[in-house]
Design a protein around this motif. Structure first.
Motif, PDB file in Angstrom:
ATOM      1  N   THR A  63       0.804  -1.220   0.000  1.00  0.00           N
ATOM      2  CA  THR A  63       0.000   0.000   0.000  1.00  0.00           C
ATOM      3  C   THR A  63       0.839   1.273   0.000  1.00  0.00           C
ATOM      4  O   THR A  63       0.288   2.366  -0.162  1.00  0.00           O
ATOM      5  CB  THR A  63      -0.949   0.035   1.213  1.00  0.00           C
ATOM      6  OG1 THR A  63      -0.190   0.109   2.417  1.00  0.00           O
ATOM      7  CG2 THR A  63      -1.839  -1.195   1.237  1.00  0.00           C
ATOM      8  N   GLN A  64       2.152   1.156   0.176  1.00  0.00           N
ATOM      9  CA  GLN A  64       2.980   2.364   0.129  1.00  0.00           C
ATOM     10  C   GLN A  64       3.701   2.521  -1.209  1.00  0.00           C
ATOM     11  O   GLN A  64       4.503   3.434  -1.377  1.00  0.00           O
ATOM     12  CB  GLN A  64       3.983   2.382   1.285  1.00  0.00           C
ATOM     13  CG  GLN A  64       5.081   1.331   1.232  1.00  0.00           C
ATOM     14  CD  GLN A  64       5.893   1.300   2.519  1.00  0.00           C
ATOM     15  OE1 GLN A  64       5.398   0.888   3.570  1.00  0.00           O
ATOM     16  NE2 GLN A  64       7.146   1.736   2.446  1.00  0.00           N
ATOM     17  N   PHE A  65       3.395   1.662  -2.161  1.00  0.00           N
ATOM     18  CA  PHE A  65       3.949   1.752  -3.508  1.00  0.00           C
ATOM     19  C   PHE A  65       2.880   2.258  -4.467  1.00  0.00           C
ATOM     20  O   PHE A  65       1.731   1.821  -4.418  1.00  0.00           O
ATOM     21  CB  PHE A  65       4.429   0.380  -3.993  1.00  0.00           C
ATOM     22  CG  PHE A  65       5.668  -0.126  -3.311  1.00  0.00           C
ATOM     23  CD1 PHE A  65       6.907  -0.025  -3.930  1.00  0.00           C
ATOM     24  CD2 PHE A  65       5.601  -0.726  -2.059  1.00  0.00           C
ATOM     25  CE1 PHE A  65       8.063  -0.504  -3.310  1.00  0.00           C
ATOM     26  CE2 PHE A  65       6.740  -1.209  -1.435  1.00  0.00           C
ATOM     27  CZ  PHE A  65       7.975  -1.095  -2.054  1.00  0.00           C
ATOM     28  N   PHE A 110      -7.691   3.331   6.249  1.00  0.00           N
ATOM     29  CA  PHE A 110      -6.325   3.834   6.141  1.00  0.00           C
ATOM     30  C   PHE A 110      -6.133   4.976   7.122  1.00  0.00           C
ATOM     31  O   PHE A 110      -7.089   5.604   7.572  1.00  0.00           O
ATOM     32  CB  PHE A 110      -6.043   4.331   4.719  1.00  0.00           C
ATOM     33  CG  PHE A 110      -5.891   3.236   3.708  1.00  0.00           C
ATOM     34  CD1 PHE A 110      -4.649   2.695   3.437  1.00  0.00           C
ATOM     35  CD2 PHE A 110      -7.003   2.741   3.029  1.00  0.00           C
ATOM     36  CE1 PHE A 110      -4.509   1.687   2.505  1.00  0.00           C
ATOM     37  CE2 PHE A 110      -6.872   1.729   2.095  1.00  0.00           C
ATOM     38  CZ  PHE A 110      -5.610   1.193   1.834  1.00  0.00           C
ATOM     39  N   ILE A 111      -4.881   5.252   7.439  1.00  0.00           N
ATOM     40  CA  ILE A 111      -4.539   6.368   8.305  1.00  0.00           C
ATOM     41  C   ILE A 111      -3.802   7.410   7.481  1.00  0.00           C
ATOM     42  O   ILE A 111      -2.845   7.093   6.771  1.00  0.00           O
ATOM     43  CB  ILE A 111      -3.659   5.906   9.479  1.00  0.00           C
ATOM     44  CG1 ILE A 111      -4.463   4.981  10.399  1.00  0.00           C
ATOM     45  CG2 ILE A 111      -3.117   7.102  10.258  1.00  0.00           C
ATOM     46  CD1 ILE A 111      -3.665   4.405  11.530  1.00  0.00           C
ATOM     47  N   GLU A 112      -4.267   8.636   7.572  1.00  0.00           N
ATOM     48  CA  GLU A 112      -3.607   9.737   6.886  1.00  0.00           C
ATOM     49  C   GLU A 112      -3.243  10.819   7.897  1.00  0.00           C
ATOM     50  O   GLU A 112      -3.930  10.993   8.904  1.00  0.00           O
ATOM     51  CB  GLU A 112      -4.515  10.315   5.800  1.00  0.00           C
ATOM     52  CG  GLU A 112      -4.824   9.320   4.690  1.00  0.00           C
ATOM     53  CD  GLU A 112      -5.399   9.982   3.456  1.00  0.00           C
ATOM     54  OE1 GLU A 112      -4.785  10.957   2.975  1.00  0.00           O
ATOM     55  OE2 GLU A 112      -6.451   9.524   2.977  1.00  0.00           O
ATOM     56  N   VAL A 113      -2.168  11.526   7.609  1.00  0.00           N
ATOM     57  CA  VAL A 113      -1.723  12.629   8.461  1.00  0.00           C
ATOM     58  C   VAL A 113      -1.734  13.878   7.586  1.00  0.00           C
ATOM     59  O   VAL A 113      -0.713  14.258   7.003  1.00  0.00           O
ATOM     60  CB  VAL A 113      -0.329  12.363   9.054  1.00  0.00           C
ATOM     61  CG1 VAL A 113       0.063  13.477  10.018  1.00  0.00           C
ATOM     62  CG2 VAL A 113      -0.293  11.007   9.759  1.00  0.00           C
ATOM     63  N   PRO A 114      -2.871  14.528   7.463  1.00  0.00           N
ATOM     64  CA  PRO A 114      -2.990  15.675   6.552  1.00  0.00           C
ATOM     65  C   PRO A 114      -2.012  16.786   6.910  1.00  0.00           C
ATOM     66  O   PRO A 114      -1.708  17.028   8.074  1.00  0.00           O
ATOM     67  CB  PRO A 114      -4.440  16.136   6.755  1.00  0.00           C
ATOM     68  CG  PRO A 114      -5.149  14.945   7.303  1.00  0.00           C
ATOM     69  CD  PRO A 114      -4.142  14.231   8.142  1.00  0.00           C
ATOM     70  N   GLY A 115      -1.512  17.451   5.877  1.00  0.00           N
ATOM     71  CA  GLY A 115      -0.622  18.572   6.088  1.00  0.00           C
ATOM     72  C   GLY A 115       0.832  18.205   6.249  1.00  0.00           C
ATOM     73  O   GLY A 115       1.709  19.052   6.145  1.00  0.00           O
ATOM     74  N   ILE A 116       1.118  16.932   6.521  1.00  0.00           N
ATOM     75  CA  ILE A 116       2.508  16.461   6.599  1.00  0.00           C
ATOM     76  C   ILE A 116       2.749  15.398   5.537  1.00  0.00           C
ATOM     77  O   ILE A 116       3.754  15.412   4.837  1.00  0.00           O
ATOM     78  CB  ILE A 116       2.843  15.901   8.000  1.00  0.00           C
ATOM     79  CG1 ILE A 116       2.661  16.987   9.062  1.00  0.00           C
ATOM     80  CG2 ILE A 116       4.275  15.374   8.039  1.00  0.00           C
ATOM     81  CD1 ILE A 116       2.948  16.520  10.474  1.00  0.00           C
ATOM     82  N   SER A 117       1.799  14.475   5.394  1.00  0.00           N
ATOM     83  CA  SER A 117       1.996  13.336   4.495  1.00  0.00           C
ATOM     84  C   SER A 117       1.950  13.697   3.017  1.00  0.00           C
ATOM     85  O   SER A 117       2.221  12.851   2.162  1.00  0.00           O
ATOM     86  CB  SER A 117       0.964  12.243   4.785  1.00  0.00           C
ATOM     87  OG  SER A 117      -0.338  12.723   4.575  1.00  0.00           O
ATOM     88  N   VAL A 132       2.329   3.954   4.543  1.00  0.00           N
ATOM     89  CA  VAL A 132       3.308   3.809   5.623  1.00  0.00           C
ATOM     90  C   VAL A 132       2.632   3.925   6.983  1.00  0.00           C
ATOM     91  O   VAL A 132       2.826   3.084   7.870  1.00  0.00           O
ATOM     92  CB  VAL A 132       4.422   4.874   5.486  1.00  0.00           C
ATOM     93  CG1 VAL A 132       5.305   4.883   6.731  1.00  0.00           C
ATOM     94  CG2 VAL A 132       5.266   4.601   4.250  1.00  0.00           C
ATOM     95  N   ALA A 133       1.834   4.987   7.166  1.00  0.00           N
ATOM     96  CA  ALA A 133       1.182   5.192   8.456  1.00  0.00           C
ATOM     97  C   ALA A 133       0.251   4.038   8.796  1.00  0.00           C
ATOM     98  O   ALA A 133       0.195   3.578   9.949  1.00  0.00           O
ATOM     99  CB  ALA A 133       0.406   6.518   8.446  1.00  0.00           C
ATOM    100  N   THR A 134      -0.463   3.538   7.805  1.00  0.00           N
ATOM    101  CA  THR A 134      -1.407   2.446   8.050  1.00  0.00           C
ATOM    102  C   THR A 134      -0.688   1.177   8.474  1.00  0.00           C
ATOM    103  O   THR A 134      -1.064   0.530   9.460  1.00  0.00           O
ATOM    104  CB  THR A 134      -2.258   2.181   6.792  1.00  0.00           C
ATOM    105  OG1 THR A 134      -2.980   3.371   6.461  1.00  0.00           O
ATOM    106  CG2 THR A 134      -3.231   1.045   7.015  1.00  0.00           C
ATOM    107  N   VAL A 135       0.369   0.803   7.761  1.00  0.00           N
ATOM    108  CA  VAL A 135       1.031  -0.453   8.103  1.00  0.00           C
ATOM    109  C   VAL A 135       1.773  -0.341   9.429  1.00  0.00           C
ATOM    110  O   VAL A 135       1.798  -1.298  10.221  1.00  0.00           O
ATOM    111  CB  VAL A 135       1.977  -0.915   6.968  1.00  0.00           C
ATOM    112  CG1 VAL A 135       3.285  -0.119   6.952  1.00  0.00           C
ATOM    113  CG2 VAL A 135       2.266  -2.409   7.084  1.00  0.00           C
TER     114      VAL A 135
END
Length: 294
Positions: A63-65, A110-117, A132-135
């Motif tokens: 999922t990070q590719f 899924f996990i997202e980090v808005p504004g940084i990711s 990356v954050a999710t795994v």
């Protein structure tokens, strides 16, 4: 070393090891995608010094590719990786299948980090840090570590994961260890093995440009735009190197900054042939109007 492949048995093994531990900081986690090198091993050695139980993971996370990235050809060297981990005294290796980590064909959460990711690598590789954050969150839930260890080379990843840990109240301390380099300065990366001898020589432009910029900063240059221009000039002088980004940012937010006196992350990414490499330098804060002598 226990080599485990399912979430259930890994949870059970980690819980059992924790129950018999005696140190205050009990369990350290080193997430990897395998193809191990001295950079990974330095994380393990640090964890061994600080924790009673050391758990490593090997999982090439799909999922990070992106759709046109190197998931299918990413180096997979499981047997030699296991030998290295065992030699370093790792207690548990979790090496799950894709089916166990993502049991349905379409993962819905899924996990997202808005504004940084969506900065640095996140801008160049849309969706990368969501994967990356999710795994990593999944690994935290499975292993329940006290500390998790990452390399400074992946500075943008570190910023994303620190924000995730803070925002979601994970009881995990993120430990960041220095970038490990070859004798010539090239930052160690599993993707370095893609490089031909000629490409590897050209790849030294990344660390060389960062070294030059760091030297300028140590002599009192605080103007981020001036340093960025110098780095771009260094990289553009290297044949066949294609710049992805050169940014000078706050290491926590990854937002661009203009003045280096409060500290800064100088981050670069470039394509050497078909191989994309990243590198960075972390500058310490300096008192206003005070120059640092080299």
């Amino acid at each position: 070393m226990q080599i485990l492949q399912t979430i259930k048995e890994t949870r059970q093994a980690c819980a059992k090891a924790r129950a018999s531990a005696t140190k205050p900081t009990v369990l350290g986690l080193i997430p990897t995608m395998g193809a191990l090198h001295e950079g990974h091993l330095s994380l393990i050695r640090t964890a061994k010094k600080q924790c009673e139980i050391v758990v490593a993971t090997i999982f090439v996370n799909p999922t990070q590719f992106g759709p046109n990235e190197d998931f299918s050809r990413y180096p997979r060297t499981f047997a030699s990786d296991c030998a290295l981990l065992e030699a370093e005294g790792v207690d548990i290796l979790f090496a799950p299948s894709v089916e166990d980590m993502y049991p349905t064909s379409t993962s819905r959460t899924f996990i997202e980090v808005p504004g940084i990711s969506d900065r640095l690598d996140g801008l160049s590789r849309p969706g990368h840090f969501r994967g990356v954050a999710t795994v990593v969150a999944k690994l935290f839930h499975i292993v329940s570590p006290d500390r998790a260890y990452f390399g400074q080379k992946d500075a943008a990843q570190v910023a994303v994961l620190r924000a995730m840990v803070h925002d979601l109240n994970f009881p995990v301390e993120v430990i960041v260890c220095p970038t490990v380099r070859d004798a010539d300065g090239l930052a160690l990366s599993s993707r370095n093995q893609y490089l031909s001898p000629e490409e590897r020589t050209r790849a030294l432009a990344l660390s060389r440009s960062l070294g030059n910029a760091t030297a300028q900063a140590s002599k009192g240059t605080h103007d981020a735009s001036q340093l960025k221009s110098a780095i771009l000039q260094d990289l553009q002088s290297t044949p066949t190197l294609k710049i992805d980004y050169v940014e000078i940012v706050d290491p926590t937010t990854l937002e661009p900054i203009a003045d280096l006196q409060a500290g800064a992350l100088i981050a670069v990414a470039a394509w050497i042939g078909k191989t994309r490499l990243i590198d960075n330098a972390l500058l310490s804060a300096t008192p206003p109007h005070q120059k640092i002598t080299p």
